[in-house]
Design a protein around this motif. Structure first.
Motif, short mmCIF file in Angstrom:
data_model
loop_
_atom_site.label_atom_id
_atom_site.label_comp_id
_atom_site.label_asym_id
_atom_site.label_seq_id
_atom_site.Cartn_x
_atom_site.Cartn_y
_atom_site.Cartn_z
N THR A 188 0.64 -1.31 0.01
CA THR A 188 -0.11 -0.05 0.00
C THR A 188 0.80 1.37 0.10
O THR A 188 0.55 2.20 -0.57
CB THR A 188 -1.00 -0.04 1.33
N LYS A 189 2.12 1.22 0.77
CA LYS A 189 2.84 2.30 0.90
C LYS A 189 3.15 2.96 -0.60
O LYS A 189 3.44 4.07 -0.81
CB LYS A 189 3.90 2.20 1.79
N VAL A 192 0.20 4.22 -2.83
CA VAL A 192 0.11 5.26 -2.48
C VAL A 192 0.82 6.21 -3.33
O VAL A 192 0.48 7.42 -3.86
CB VAL A 192 -0.17 5.66 -1.10
N ILE A 193 2.02 6.25 -3.36
CA ILE A 193 3.03 6.96 -4.06
C ILE A 193 2.57 6.87 -5.73
O ILE A 193 2.51 7.96 -6.30
CB ILE A 193 4.61 6.48 -3.73
N PHE A 624 11.75 0.39 -0.10
CA PHE A 624 11.19 0.04 0.72
C PHE A 624 11.52 -1.43 1.09
O PHE A 624 11.46 -2.20 2.30
CB PHE A 624 9.54 -0.07 0.44
#
Length: 627
Positions: A188-189, A192-193, A624
């Motif tokens: 998800t991180k 979102v980007i 990440f």
């Protein structure tokens, strides 16, 4: 290995040429793998009958099926349309606000409802936003499709590709410990980007690259350039068609023509007029080209009397509702693979097709024999009640919202609670919760929670049961909600991926790609895989590209000593963000016709976006998860 490569080549050819429907192609793949497998004629593919049919029992296939049903339940409540209308009121006539409304609704929602039905629901909403806001729908519909792809990468359930990639990753995890099934918010991180960067591109650069293929002030008659195909003729007293019904008046086998309207004593009659008897002095409005009209005039004793030139002239004043609409043909429609003649479309809906768009081509004559494909857009004339029936049928996407939609708004709280439960029970880290409670209370029973794991398959199926139990969906609607061609596609290509691994094909391809590691760092090889997956998805389907590319990507990562999970994510993101062509991703097909787009429009807007997101995604994966 060569046999499997041959089957893959055949599958690619059939996917690109569409000689067979994609679900039939998938079944053919399955049959070939089994016939040439361990239980077949020869043991070339090493696939047993059980493995050949394993796609049907695969957790990804069943999960996608359940998610399609859940998405249908959400759409039945009308919650997406209601949000869309509120955003329409916010947008007004400001293009920036219209874009913000389109992207702001489709992106986030697509993270929790399969993005394909989201676009199907929002095409009429966004088309109405464009119409009311005096904006060309061409400026909004590609952004709608692209934003839904961004949103699909927010969660595991945003798109069927994510679910399939998760399953393949889990299967490969038996050999590569770094791999595992995706959690609900695993990426998800990064999603979102991607959503923010992609949205910013569409808001600033993308819409400026989009031409106004459908000018704001043009009606359908002008847009489809059918003026010369619309003619008015007067029936003479000596005409042999006097006393005939409209349905029998013109021999469709001999003449490519349709009677659209009958005008008598100043009163205009529209569909259904098939059984109306023609009288002398009637004015008939025809859809036919000039040579056909001339033949009718010579043969039927008719007199030419000009022709309608605008929508208004085709829509009687006595009927306030519209009688001309665009209808998009989605996957699973009974029209796919049929012609207008064989499908009995006219008879079912008392409707006449004036023209249709297919893959950028506008067809105005000899339409009866043309095979209709997914994404084709029909310009239909019908009475308002027939248009309402079309809009309520999942076989069509009517690019205009009905005046009085029939939504189950009272079920919105139930549907929202069910979806929250489906997502929540997967997202909750039960092991951590159980360990914490056991430590705080000293109650050993809580330790059992550490072993509790609710996969998305279980919660999705439970959600289907809850949808029916609470009345959000009727039992008979469950089967209509499933896009069966997608299910058969998954069932067919999953064993193809297994065969690619078992025969060593994935290992060979991985070794060849890994050779680029001599000249490129691991980050560069990862970028190459992203671009390659995006290109392949543009010509076949996103699900097929994931199944074929993931084993190769993992083998490549192993060969160069990189993190295989990073390569899995790169392939997953690339397959779910296919911007380059209208045929690689179904949401692009949904907007192809209503936007009046040409094939090159997707390349013009999508190529810079694909390059931009390739850099953003690859760098994000490295940041990440590391390489």
């Amino acid at each position: 290995m060569l046999v499997v490569f041959g089957i893959i080549a055949l599958a690619l050819i059939l996917f690109v040429t569409e000689w067979l429907p994609i679900d039939v192609t998938a079944i053919l793949i399955m049959v070939l793998l089994m016939v040439l497998g361990a239980d077949g004629v020869v043991n070339f593919t090493e696939i047993s009958t059980a493995e050949g049919t394993s796609g049907f029992s695969n957790s990804a296939t069943i999960t996608v099926l359940a998610m399609l049903i859940l998405s249908s339940g959400i759409s039945q409540t009308g919650v997406v349309q209601i949000i869309g209308r509120k955003m329409s009121a916010f947008a007004g006539e400001d293009l920036d606000k219209q874009l913000l409304a389109t992207i702001g609704v489709s992106g986030p929602i697509s993270g929790f409802i399969n993005n394909t039905p989201v676009v199907a629901i929002l095409v009429p909403v966004v088309s109405d936003i464009a119409h009311k806001g005096k904006t060309s729908p061409s400026k909004l519909l590609i952004p709608l499709s692209y934003a839904s792809m961004f949103g699909g990468m927010l969660t595991l359930i945003g798109t069927s590709t994510n679910i399939l990639a998760s399953d393949v990753s889990a299967r490969l995890g038996a050999e590569y410990p770094e791999l595992h099934a995706f959690s609900m918010f695993e990426f998800t991180k990064l999603g979102v980007i991607v959503l923010l960067v992609g949205s910013l591109y569409l808001m600033t650069v993308g819409h400026r690259l989009l031409p106004e293929r459908v000018p704001v002030d043009e009606d359908y008659v002008t847009e489809y350039d059918i003026e010369e195909y619309l003619t008015e003729v007067i029936v003479d007293e000596e005409s042999p068609i006097v006393g005939s019904t409209v349905a029998d008046a013109i021999d469709r086998v001999a003449f490519d023509a349709d009677i659209l309207q009958v005008v008598r004593d100043g009163e205009e009659f529209i569909e259904p007029i098939g059984q109306k008897t023609i009288r002398a002095g009637d004015t008939l409005r025809l859809r036919a080209d000039r040579p056909t009209v001339q033949q009718l005039v010579e043969r039927e004793t008719l007199t030419i009397d000009g022709g309608p030139e605008t929508d208004a002239e085709l829509e009687p004043d006595e009927i306030p509702d519209r009688t001309l609409v665009e209808v998009v043909v989605p996957r699973g429609s009974f029209l796919v693979g049929e012609s207008l003649e064989t499908s009995t479309f006219r008879q079912r809906y008392d409707a006449t097709v004036l023209a249709f768009r297919s893959r950028g081509e506008t067809v105005r004559s000899d339409m009866d024999e043309r095979r209709i494909r997914v994404g084709d857009t029909l310009l239909v004339q019908a009475a308002p009640d027939s248009i309402d029936r079309l809009s309520q049928n999942d076989d069509f996407i009517v690019a205009h919202e009905p005046e009085e939609p029939d939504y189950r708004t009272e079920k919105i709280p139930h549907a929202a609670a069910i979806m929250a439960g489906v997502v929540g029970f997967v997202a909750v880290p039960w092991g951590a919760v159980g360990t914490t409670l056991a430590g705080l209370t000293g109650v050993g029973a809580f330790e059992a929670m550490s072993a509790l794991s609710l996969p998305i398959l279980v919660t999705a199926l439970a959600g289907v049961v809850a949808m029916v139990a609470t009345g959000v969906l009727k039992p008979t609607e469950i089967y209509d909600a499933v896009e069966w061609d997608v299910i058969f596609l998954l069932a067919g290509i999953i064993p193809l991926g297994i065969a690619l691994e078992q025969t060593g094909g994935a290992d060979l391809l991985g070794t060849l790609v890994a050779a680029t590691g001599t000249y490129l760092p691991a980050l560069g090889v990862l970028w190459v895989f992203y671009l390659a997956t995006g290109l392949i998805t543009g010509v076949i389907s996103n699900n097929a590209s994931v199944v074929l590319m993931l084993p190769v990507a993992v083998e490549t990562a192993d060969q160069i000593g990189a993190n295989p999970f990073a390569f899995v994510l790169a392939v997953t993101f690339a397959a779910s963000t296919a911007f380059l062509t209208p045929v690689g991703y179904q949401t692009n097909l949904f907007v192809y016709g209503p936007g009046g787009y040409k094939f090159t429009d997707f390349v013009r807007v999508g190529a810079p976006l694909q390059l931009l997101l390739s850099v953003v995604t690859v760098l994000g994966i490295d940041f990440f998860w590391g390489l």
